[in-house]
Design a protein around this motif. Structure first.
Motif, PDB file in Angstrom:
ATOM      1  N   ARG A  70     137.843  11.228 139.588  1.00  0.00           N
ATOM      2  CA  ARG A  70     137.231   9.878 139.214  1.00  0.00           C
ATOM      3  C   ARG A  70     136.405  11.087 138.258  1.00  0.00           C
ATOM      4  NH1 ARG A  70     134.590   5.913 141.873  1.00  0.00           N
ATOM      5  NH2 ARG A  70     135.959   4.667 143.797  1.00  0.00           N
TER       6      ARG A  70
ATOM      7  N   PHE B 174     138.719  10.939 135.218  1.00  0.00           N
ATOM      8  CA  PHE B 174     139.357   9.715 133.995  1.00  0.00           C
ATOM      9  C   PHE B 174     137.644   8.996 134.290  1.00  0.00           C
ATOM     10  CE2 PHE B 174     143.896  11.364 135.267  1.00  0.00           C
ATOM     11  CZ  PHE B 174     144.140  10.974 134.041  1.00  0.00           C
TER      12      PHE B 174
ATOM     13  N   ALA C 283     135.178   8.819 132.707  1.00  0.00           N
ATOM     14  CA  ALA C 283     135.297   8.279 131.554  1.00  0.00           C
ATOM     15  C   ALA C 283     136.538   7.721 130.599  1.00  0.00           C
ATOM     16  CB  ALA C 283     134.600   9.433 130.530  1.00  0.00           C
ATOM     17  N   ARG C 284     136.514   6.845 129.735  1.00  0.00           N
ATOM     18  CA  ARG C 284     137.794   6.516 129.934  1.00  0.00           C
ATOM     19  C   ARG C 284     138.624   7.285 127.953  1.00  0.00           C
ATOM     20  NH1 ARG C 284     140.002   1.202 131.379  1.00  0.00           N
ATOM     21  NH2 ARG C 284     137.874   0.792 131.474  1.00  0.00           N
ATOM     22  N   ARG C 285     139.866   7.219 129.083  1.00  0.00           N
ATOM     23  CA  ARG C 285     140.978   7.933 127.965  1.00  0.00           C
ATOM     24  C   ARG C 285     142.202   6.975 128.157  1.00  0.00           C
ATOM     25  NH1 ARG C 285     140.783  13.710 129.080  1.00  0.00           N
ATOM     26  NH2 ARG C 285     139.280  14.586 130.662  1.00  0.00           N
TER      27      ARG C 285
ATOM     28  N   ARG D 228     145.291   5.096 127.619  1.00  0.00           N
ATOM     29  CA  ARG D 228     146.811   5.144 128.954  1.00  0.00           C
ATOM     30  C   ARG D 228     147.684   6.013 128.345  1.00  0.00           C
ATOM     31  NH1 ARG D 228     147.562  -1.201 129.166  1.00  0.00           N
ATOM     32  NH2 ARG D 228     145.685  -1.038 129.643  1.00  0.00           N
TER      33      ARG D 228
ATOM     34  N   ARG E  31     143.487   1.074 138.655  1.00  0.00           N
ATOM     35  CA  ARG E  31     142.971   0.596 137.491  1.00  0.00           C
ATOM     36  C   ARG E  31     142.692   0.619 136.373  1.00  0.00           C
ATOM     37  NH1 ARG E  31     137.122   1.403 140.382  1.00  0.00           N
ATOM     38  NH2 ARG E  31     136.834   0.317 138.755  1.00  0.00           N
ATOM     39  N   PHE E  32     143.104   1.774 135.708  1.00  0.00           N
ATOM     40  CA  PHE E  32     143.414   1.934 134.611  1.00  0.00           C
ATOM     41  C   PHE E  32     144.211   1.798 133.354  1.00  0.00           C
ATOM     42  CE2 PHE E  32     140.119   4.506 136.178  1.00  0.00           C
ATOM     43  CZ  PHE E  32     138.665   3.951 135.791  1.00  0.00           C
TER      44      PHE E  32
ATOM     45  N   HIS F 148     146.624   3.470 133.467  1.00  0.00           N
ATOM     46  CA  HIS F 148     148.031   4.978 133.819  1.00  0.00           C
ATOM     47  C   HIS F 148     150.045   4.907 134.269  1.00  0.00           C
ATOM     48  CE1 HIS F 148     145.162   6.904 131.414  1.00  0.00           C
ATOM     49  NE2 HIS F 148     144.343   6.405 132.373  1.00  0.00           N
TER      50      HIS F 148
END
Length: 295
Positions: free
Chosen positions: A169, A172, A174-176, A178, A202-203, A205
């Motif tokens: 958390r 990631f 802050a959006r990084r 993919r 959820r992101f 990766h």
């Protein structure tokens, strides 16, 4: 540190230079690299056709189709892009245990994967974590960036507890972009792995989880009575070591491995367990290729 010297055997480096980190999906990098991009443009690999619209680059028109069918269509090509690679090293106190120490093996694995990504012009972010993000080396790219990565890894010392979900958390939140997340750990997290995996998934990766365990953890050789100490909490427990206790321990360890592997398989991720006394190039070059992490 002597920059003229390689941290790896020469034959190992030669083999690394012919490999790349593999991803199942096209990447979203914005610089030239060695991976299939999500964009289509002026690459070398043909992708598809689409109808021409005013403003398109005339150089990509298929004149053969125009001469045969009197239709203007555009040839699309896949571009090759760089891959964002996130190397996450468990630096909690439990990683300092074992002979050879798990942490030393894990650092070498991260260093080798960093080198592999850097020679292929990928963007590498290196993170040490325990109960959160302990230290981070921001994005590096290119061969010369190996030396800052090695200095970063050499300065680390295992300490603190383990909270993978809190660390992910923090890393990631802050959006990084993919990319590929490489998670190197013993996964001795009291909270387990499922909640952390569910949050990261959820992101979008991809993830490769490398579990590093010591020979002593896999095959404990203990006297009939032993004082066991938790490396992270400091709690101790005097136990009578019986065959039944050792059998229960081995079953719990295997169940833990099955949980990790299952959580990864359900999400299309890769998982591998390695012993800290394993021949290093065997893990990196054979086992990782079998897992589809390298190509």
């Amino acid at each position: 540190m002597d920059r003229s010297a390689s941290p790896f055997p020469e034959d190992f480096v030669r083999r690394l230079e012919h490999l790349t980190l593999a991803t199942r999906a096209p990447v979203s990098g914005h610089l030239r690299g060695a991976h299939r991009s999500r964009r289509t443009g002026s690459g070398m690999v043909f992708s598809d056709y689409r109808p021409y619209v005013p403003g398109d680059d005339l150089r990509n028109l298929d004149w053969g189709i125009w001469m045969r069918l009197d239709r203007l269509v555009l040839r699309l090509f896949e571009e090759e892009a760089d891959l964002p690679v996130y190397l996450l090293l468990d630096a909690s106190a439990s990683m300092g245990c074992g002979e050879p120490a798990k942490f030393d093996f894990a650092r070498r694995a991260v260093a080798a994967l960093a080198w592999l990504a850097l020679v292929n012009h990928d963007r590498v972010t290196t993170v040490a974590w325990n109960e959160g993000v302990a230290r981070e080396l921001p994005v590096r790219r290119g061969r010369a960036a190996l030396w800052p990565v090695l200095r970063f890894l050499e300065a680390l010392r295992p300490s603190g507890g383990t909270s993978l979900e809190a660390s992910l958390r923090a890393c990631f939140g802050a959006r990084r972009p993919r990319g590929l997340v490489v998670l190197v750990s013993d996964f001795m997290d009291p909270a387990g792995f499922e909640a952390a995996a569910a949050w990261l998934s959820r992101f979008g990766h991809e993830l490769f989880a490398l579990q590093v365990l010591s020979p002593q953890e896999l095959s404990p050789d203990l006297p009939e009575q032993a004082l066991l100490e938790d490396a992270e909490s400091g709690a101790t427990d005097l136990v009578r070591v019986t065959p039944a206790l050792l059998a229960a321990y081995r079953e719990a360890l295997e169940a833990h491995g099955r949980e990790l592997e299952g959580a990864c398989q359900r999400r299309g991720w890769s998982w591998l367990r390695a012993r800290s006394d394993t021949a290093f190039d065997e893990v990196l070059l054979r086992a990782l290729r079998e897992q589809g992490v390298l190509r």
